[in-house]
Design a protein around this motif. Structure first.
Motif, PDB file in Angstrom:
ATOM      1  N   GLU A 232       0.823  -1.213   0.000  1.00 48.65           N
ATOM      2  CA  GLU A 232       0.000   0.000   0.000  1.00 48.65           C
ATOM      3  C   GLU A 232       0.855   1.261   0.000  1.00 48.65           C
ATOM      4  N   LEU A 233       1.952   1.230   0.754  1.00 45.51           N
ATOM      5  CA  LEU A 233       2.841   2.390   0.799  1.00 45.51           C
ATOM      6  C   LEU A 233       3.440   2.663  -0.576  1.00 45.51           C
ATOM      7  N   PHE A 234       3.880   1.621  -1.271  1.00 44.75           N
ATOM      8  CA  PHE A 234       4.464   1.813  -2.600  1.00 44.75           C
ATOM      9  C   PHE A 234       3.433   2.384  -3.577  1.00 44.75           C
ATOM     10  N   LYS A 235       2.184   1.971  -3.452  1.00 44.57           N
ATOM     11  CA  LYS A 235       1.123   2.524  -4.305  1.00 44.57           C
ATOM     12  C   LYS A 235       0.935   4.008  -4.014  1.00 44.57           C
ATOM     13  N   LYS A 236       0.932   4.368  -2.747  1.00 42.85           N
ATOM     14  CA  LYS A 236       0.800   5.785  -2.370  1.00 42.85           C
ATOM     15  C   LYS A 236       1.969   6.600  -2.916  1.00 42.85           C
ATOM     16  N   VAL A 237       3.175   6.035  -2.833  1.00 44.19           N
ATOM     17  CA  VAL A 237       4.359   6.721  -3.346  1.00 44.19           C
ATOM     18  C   VAL A 237       4.230   6.953  -4.845  1.00 44.19           C
ATOM     19  N   SER A 238       3.778   5.952  -5.566  1.00 46.29           N
ATOM     20  CA  SER A 238       3.612   6.088  -7.017  1.00 46.29           C
ATOM     21  C   SER A 238       2.669   7.231  -7.366  1.00 46.29           C
ATOM     22  N   GLN A 239       1.657   7.438  -6.548  1.00 44.93           N
ATOM     23  CA  GLN A 239       0.652   8.463  -6.828  1.00 44.93           C
ATOM     24  C   GLN A 239       1.165   9.880  -6.613  1.00 44.93           C
ATOM     25  N   VAL A 240       2.193  10.056  -5.771  1.00 41.38           N
ATOM     26  CA  VAL A 240       2.714  11.413  -5.530  1.00 41.38           C
ATOM     27  C   VAL A 240       4.009  11.679  -6.290  1.00 41.38           C
ATOM     28  N   LEU A 241       4.513  10.686  -7.015  1.00 39.44           N
ATOM     29  CA  LEU A 241       5.701  10.853  -7.842  1.00 39.44           C
ATOM     30  C   LEU A 241       5.309  11.269  -9.247  1.00 39.44           C
ATOM     31  N   VAL A 242       6.163  12.098  -9.872  1.00 39.65           N
ATOM     32  CA  VAL A 242       5.975  12.404 -11.285  1.00 39.65           C
ATOM     33  C   VAL A 242       6.294  11.164 -12.109  1.00 39.65           C
ATOM     34  N   THR A 243       5.775  11.098 -13.317  1.00 43.79           N
ATOM     35  CA  THR A 243       6.156  10.019 -14.222  1.00 43.79           C
ATOM     36  C   THR A 243       7.660  10.093 -14.476  1.00 43.79           C
ATOM     37  N   GLY A 244       8.338   8.975 -14.303  1.00 49.29           N
ATOM     38  CA  GLY A 244       9.791   8.965 -14.423  1.00 49.29           C
ATOM     39  C   GLY A 244      10.512   9.308 -13.142  1.00 49.29           C
ATOM     40  N   THR A 283      10.918  -6.411  -5.383  1.00 44.74           N
ATOM     41  CA  THR A 283      10.708  -6.261  -6.825  1.00 44.74           C
ATOM     42  C   THR A 283       9.249  -6.490  -7.190  1.00 44.74           C
ATOM     43  N   GLU A 284       8.653  -7.518  -6.611  1.00 44.72           N
ATOM     44  CA  GLU A 284       7.260  -7.821  -6.929  1.00 44.72           C
ATOM     45  C   GLU A 284       6.326  -6.734  -6.404  1.00 44.72           C
ATOM     46  N   TRP A 285       6.574  -6.257  -5.182  1.00 40.50           N
ATOM     47  CA  TRP A 285       5.727  -5.204  -4.612  1.00 40.50           C
ATOM     48  C   TRP A 285       5.833  -3.919  -5.429  1.00 40.50           C
ATOM     49  N   LEU A 286       7.053  -3.567  -5.818  1.00 38.22           N
ATOM     50  CA  LEU A 286       7.259  -2.336  -6.587  1.00 38.22           C
ATOM     51  C   LEU A 286       6.625  -2.439  -7.976  1.00 38.22           C
ATOM     52  N   THR A 287       6.816  -3.566  -8.636  1.00 42.57           N
ATOM     53  CA  THR A 287       6.248  -3.753  -9.972  1.00 42.57           C
ATOM     54  C   THR A 287       4.728  -3.681  -9.922  1.00 42.57           C
ATOM     55  N   SER A 288       4.138  -4.302  -8.923  1.00 40.63           N
ATOM     56  CA  SER A 288       2.680  -4.281  -8.767  1.00 40.63           C
ATOM     57  C   SER A 288       2.160  -2.869  -8.507  1.00 40.63           C
ATOM     58  N   ALA A 289       2.994  -2.031  -7.898  1.00 35.94           N
ATOM     59  CA  ALA A 289       2.584  -0.657  -7.586  1.00 35.94           C
ATOM     60  C   ALA A 289       2.805   0.299  -8.744  1.00 35.94           C
ATOM     61  N   GLY A 290       3.371  -0.201  -9.849  1.00 39.96           N
ATOM     62  CA  GLY A 290       3.547   0.650 -11.016  1.00 39.96           C
ATOM     63  C   GLY A 290       4.960   1.141 -11.256  1.00 39.96           C
ATOM     64  N   PHE A 291       5.936   0.467 -10.683  1.00 44.06           N
ATOM     65  CA  PHE A 291       7.333   0.861 -10.879  1.00 44.06           C
ATOM     66  C   PHE A 291       8.025  -0.095 -11.853  1.00 44.06           C
ATOM     67  N   ARG A 292       9.124   0.362 -12.410  1.00 44.13           N
ATOM     68  CA  ARG A 292       9.926  -0.451 -13.335  1.00 44.13           C
ATOM     69  C   ARG A 292      11.405  -0.210 -13.030  1.00 44.13           C
ATOM     70  N   ASP A 293      12.244  -0.962 -13.730  1.00 45.59           N
ATOM     71  CA  ASP A 293      13.712  -0.797 -13.622  1.00 45.59           C
ATOM     72  C   ASP A 293      14.183  -0.866 -12.174  1.00 45.59           C
ATOM     73  N   VAL A 294      13.781  -1.920 -11.477  1.00 41.64           N
ATOM     74  CA  VAL A 294      14.204  -2.099 -10.091  1.00 41.64           C
ATOM     75  C   VAL A 294      15.693  -2.454 -10.056  1.00 41.64           C
TER      76      VAL A 294
END
Length: 310
Positions: A232-244, A283-294
């Motif tokens: 859940e935290l990683f999802k929240k982080v993705s929402q407040v980060l700019v693309t890239g 890696t799995e948690w980050l990818t599921s939250a919308g991140f890449r290039d771990v």
């Protein structure tokens, strides 16, 4: 590995810690006497004599006749930030950990947390321990994450109340926001104002500052929680980060760090469902939250995982 040195009791730390908790160390900043300490602090006379004699022999206290006071080295170690041997009260966090760890047999039976005293000073002890541990690594990690100091990146430091990493980011030209719990914010507000860092009181499990941010930094956060909270935290982080934008996680990674499993037991003692997690889990948690290039790296004795927001 098995080693009979583990049988050594940390007697020096326990003696000094007890002297702090009972108020003796603070009282000994002034010249005083055994009798005055007993009366002023309402302590047992025999116990005061025994502990003071030990502190004298260990070099923490000096004695002239009946007069006692902190030694010059002790004053520098605890109270002088400019001294080479300065640690403040960081050692008290380890003292508190010992008091929790001795409850491990009961914890293994009940599954409940260790009981702790509610001394408000424990927050300060924890903060000083985190500061002391991060001072050398913070500039190196800030340089790694903020390669271009002139870019003026917007950084959110989650749980960064000690301001060590926030200050390192700020020194490299970043606009820094630090999210931490209200008691921590209250304790650190004056220092943050001087450093030009914005403090945001709150619980990151409930929400994050809206940003947007170019970098979100999680230093020693993920081990406090289990899979559900970290996802859940990683999802929240993705929402407040700019693309890239980037997320950076500094923590002990199970399977790559020989101490990570031991530190996991520390989380058993002190948290509801915290622990240390593998790189595959991150890696799995980050990818599921919308991140890449771990990516995984080691810098200044710390392990760091970075990923890019989609």
């Amino acid at each position: 590995m098995p080693d009979d040195k583990i049988m050594a009791l940390p007697q020096e730390l326990l003696i000094l810690g007890a002297a702090v908790k009972t108020g003796m160390v603070e009282a000994l900043r002034q010249y005083t006497t055994y009798t005055t300490l007993v009366e002023k602090l309402n302590l047992n006379p025999r116990a005061v004599w025994m502990v003071l004699e030990a502190l004298v022999d260990l070099g923490y206290v000096t004695k002239q006749g009946e007069t006692v006071t902190l030694s010059e080295e002790t004053r520098k170690m605890i109270y002088d930030p400019a001294a080479p041997n300065y640690v403040g009260f960081a050692f008290m966090h380890r003292y508190n950990l010992i008091r929790s760890w001795v409850q491990l047999p009961e914890i293994m039976t009940s599954g409940q947390l260790a009981t702790r005293d509610q001394d408000p000073e424990n927050t300060r002890y924890f903060m000083e321990a985190m500061r002391h541990g991060a001072e050398k690594s913070a500039p190196v990690i800030a340089e790694y994450l903020l390669a271009d100091p002139d870019k003026g990146m917007r950084v959110l430091d989650i749980g960064g109340g000690p301001l060590i990493y926030g200050s390192a980011f700020s020194a490299r030209g970043a606009k820094v926001t630090v999210l931490d719990l209200p008691p921590v914010v209250q304790l650190m507000q004056e220092k943050a104002d001087k450093a030009g860092i914005t403090l945001f009181p709150g619980d990151f499990n409930l929400g994050l500052p809206s940003g947007p941010f170019d970098l979100v930094y999680l230093g020693s956060i993920c081990h406090i929680f289990g899979e559900t909270e970290n996802r859940e935290l990683f999802k929240k982080v993705s929402q407040v980060l700019v693309t890239g934008g980037n997320i950076a996680i500094v923590d002990m990674v199970r399977g790559t760090n020989p101490y990570a499993a031991v530190f996991g037991v520390n989380m058993l003692v002190g948290t509801v469902n915290g622990g240390t997690w593998t790189l595959d889990q991150y890696t799995e948690w980050l990818t599921s939250a919308g991140f890449r290039d771990v990516k995984f790296n080691e810098l200044a004795g710390r392990q760091i995982i970075t990923a890019v927001n989609n």
